[in-house]
Design an enzyme around this catalytic site. Structure first.
Site, short mmCIF file in Angstrom:
data_model
loop_
_atom_site.label_atom_id
_atom_site.label_comp_id
_atom_site.label_asym_id
_atom_site.label_seq_id
_atom_site.Cartn_x
_atom_site.Cartn_y
_atom_site.Cartn_z
N HIS A 62 -9.84 -0.57 14.32
CA HIS A 62 -8.54 -0.03 14.79
C HIS A 62 -8.68 1.43 15.21
O HIS A 62 -8.19 1.83 16.26
CB HIS A 62 -7.51 -0.19 13.67
CG HIS A 62 -7.99 0.29 12.32
ND1 HIS A 62 -9.19 -0.11 11.77
CD2 HIS A 62 -7.45 1.15 11.43
CE1 HIS A 62 -9.35 0.47 10.60
NE2 HIS A 62 -8.30 1.25 10.38
N GLY A 66 -11.45 2.16 1.27
CA GLY A 66 -10.11 1.58 1.31
C GLY A 66 -10.12 0.08 1.10
O GLY A 66 -10.72 -0.44 0.15
N TYR A 67 -9.46 -0.64 2.01
CA TYR A 67 -9.29 -2.09 1.88
C TYR A 67 -10.43 -2.86 2.54
O TYR A 67 -10.34 -4.09 2.68
CB TYR A 67 -7.94 -2.50 2.48
CG TYR A 67 -6.76 -1.85 1.78
CD1 TYR A 67 -6.17 -2.43 0.66
CD2 TYR A 67 -6.26 -0.63 2.22
CE1 TYR A 67 -5.11 -1.83 0.00
CE2 TYR A 67 -5.20 -0.01 1.57
CZ TYR A 67 -4.63 -0.61 0.47
OH TYR A 67 -3.58 -0.01 -0.18
N ASP A 68 -11.48 -2.19 2.94
CA ASP A 68 -12.59 -2.87 3.62
C ASP A 68 -13.12 -4.09 2.86
O ASP A 68 -13.41 -5.12 3.48
CB ASP A 68 -13.75 -1.90 3.90
CG ASP A 68 -13.48 -1.02 5.11
OD1 ASP A 68 -12.56 -1.34 5.88
OD2 ASP A 68 -14.19 -0.01 5.28
N ASN A 124 -8.67 17.43 8.19
CA ASN A 124 -9.94 18.01 7.74
C ASN A 124 -10.92 16.90 7.40
O ASN A 124 -11.91 17.13 6.72
CB ASN A 124 -9.72 18.89 6.50
CG ASN A 124 -9.30 20.30 6.91
OD1 ASN A 124 -9.74 20.82 7.93
ND2 ASN A 124 -8.43 20.90 6.11
N ASN A 125 -10.61 15.68 7.83
CA ASN A 125 -11.47 14.54 7.50
C ASN A 125 -12.76 14.60 8.32
O ASN A 125 -12.76 14.41 9.53
CB ASN A 125 -10.71 13.24 7.78
CG ASN A 125 -11.49 12.02 7.33
OD1 ASN A 125 -12.67 11.85 7.68
ND2 ASN A 125 -10.85 11.18 6.56
N ASP A 168 -2.73 8.44 12.03
CA ASP A 168 -2.29 7.84 10.77
C ASP A 168 -2.62 6.35 10.85
O ASP A 168 -2.46 5.74 11.91
CB ASP A 168 -0.78 8.04 10.58
CG ASP A 168 -0.39 7.87 9.13
OD1 ASP A 168 -1.11 8.36 8.24
OD2 ASP A 168 0.65 7.24 8.86
P1 IMP Z 1 -5.65 7.29 7.10
O1 IMP Z 1 -4.27 7.51 7.65
O2 IMP Z 1 -6.65 6.98 8.18
O3 IMP Z 1 -6.09 8.39 6.19
O4 IMP Z 1 -5.59 5.96 6.23
C1 IMP Z 1 -4.67 5.80 5.14
C2 IMP Z 1 -5.13 4.69 4.22
O5 IMP Z 1 -5.18 3.44 4.93
C3 IMP Z 1 -6.54 4.86 3.66
O6 IMP Z 1 -6.53 5.66 2.51
C4 IMP Z 1 -6.94 3.42 3.35
O7 IMP Z 1 -6.36 2.98 2.14
C5 IMP Z 1 -6.27 2.65 4.49
N1 IMP Z 1 -7.22 2.51 5.62
C6 IMP Z 1 -7.12 3.10 6.84
N2 IMP Z 1 -8.17 2.78 7.63
C7 IMP Z 1 -8.95 1.95 6.89
C8 IMP Z 1 -10.21 1.29 7.14
O8 IMP Z 1 -10.83 1.41 8.21
N3 IMP Z 1 -10.68 0.54 6.14
C9 IMP Z 1 -10.05 0.39 4.94
N4 IMP Z 1 -8.91 1.00 4.64
C10 IMP Z 1 -8.34 1.78 5.61
#
Ligand code: IMP
Length: 204
Positions: free
Chosen positions: A185, A158-160, A9-10, A70
Site C-alpha cells: 500500500h 505491525g500486522y504483517d 521522523n520515520n 497515514d
Molecule cells: P503508519 O501510519 O504508517 O505509521 O501506520 C500506523 C499503523 O498501521 C502501524 O503502527 C501498524 O500497526 C499499521 N501498519 C501500517 N502499515 C503497515 C504495514 O505495512 N504492515 C503492517 N502493519 C502496518
C-alpha cells in the site's frame, strides 16, 4: 533544488522515498532537519484527515511544500477497524505493556475479534497528503488480502504476520522486505506521489 518537507521522523519511510526520488532535483527535509520536536496529533477519524493535519501543521510553520502519510489495516468484518487506530488498537484492552510489544498484542486482539468470523477480507491502506501553495492533494495506495488464522513469519512489522495478500499463500511477514515493497500500500501511494512530482514540479 526544490525543498520538500516530509512531516515524519520515520527513518524507514524516508529511506524508501529518498531511494525512489534520488534522480529528481528534490531535497527532502525531515522534521528533525527543520528543528520540529512537538508531537502532531493524529486523532482524527480518517487517514486523509490525519495526513492533512500533519502536513498542514508543518506547511503553516515552514511555508515549504510539505507531505505526510497515514496508514493502517481495514478489516471488512470489523467495519474497517482497526483503521486509524491500527498503531494503538490494543491499548484500552492491554494498557500496561511496553511499546516494543504493542504489535504482538494488537495482532492478538485482532485474532480474538475475528474468532467467529468467516469473512476474513481486509486491506492495508496508505494516504499521502501533499500541500503546496496552500492546496492539499491526496495519493492513495491499497493492497487487498485476508487475515490469517494465526501469526506467521518474522519479517516486517505491525500486522504483517496476519496479512496474506491476494495471489499469495504466505503472509507479508514471510516475505523479504524487498518483495513486499514492490506492491505494498505504501509503495503504491509513494509511486503515485512521485509520478506527480515528476510530471508537475520537476518538469516545469
Ligand atoms: P503508519 O501510519 O504508517 O505509521 O501506520 C500506523 C499503523 O498501521 C502501524 O503502527 C501498524 O500497526 C499499521 N501498519 C501500517 N502499515 C503497515 C504495514 O505495512 N504492515 C503492517 N502493519 C502496518
Amino acid at each position: 533544488m526544490l525543498k520538500i518537507v516530509f512531516a515524519s521522523n520515520n527513518r524507514h519511510k524516508l529511506e524508501e522515498i529518498s531511494k525512489l526520488i534520488s534522480e529528481l532535483p528534490i531535497t527532502i527535509l525531515t522534521l528533525r532537519d527543520i528543528g520540529w520536536t512537538d508531537e502532531i496529533p493524529e486523532d482524527f477519524e480518517t487517514f486523509e484527515q490525519n495526513a492533512y493535519q500533519k502536513a498542514s501543521t508543518i506547511y503553516n510553520h515552514t511555508g515549504l511544500p510539505c507531505f505526510a502519510d497515514d496508514s493502517g489495516l481495514e478489516v471488512e468484518a470489523l467495519n474497517g477497524l482497526p483503521g486509524v487506530r491500527s498503531a494503538r488498537f490494543s491499548v484500552s484492552r492491554y494498557p500496561d505493556i511496553p511499546d516494543n510489544e504493542r504489535d504482538k498484542f494488537n495482532n492478538m486482539l485482532l485474532l480474538e475479534m475475528m474468532q467467529k468470523e468467516t469473512n476474513r477480507r481486509a486491506q492495508f491502506r496508505t494516504v499521502i497528503c501533499f500541500i503546496k501553495d496552500g492546496k492539499p492533494l491526496y495519493f492513495e495506495g491499497t493492497v487487498k488480502g485476508v487475515i490469517a488464522d494465526e501469526p506467521i513469519g518474522k519479517e516486517g512489522f505491525g500486522y504483517d504476520p496476519l496479512f496474506i495478500p491476494d495471489g499469495y499463500n504466505v503472509t507479508f511477514a514471510q516475505m523479504p522486505m524487498e518483495q513486499k515493497n514492490l506492491f505494498s500500500h505504501r509503495a503504491k501511494a509513494v509511486e503515485k506521489f512521485i509520478y506527480y512530482l515528476k510530471s508537475h514540479l520537476v518538469a516545469k
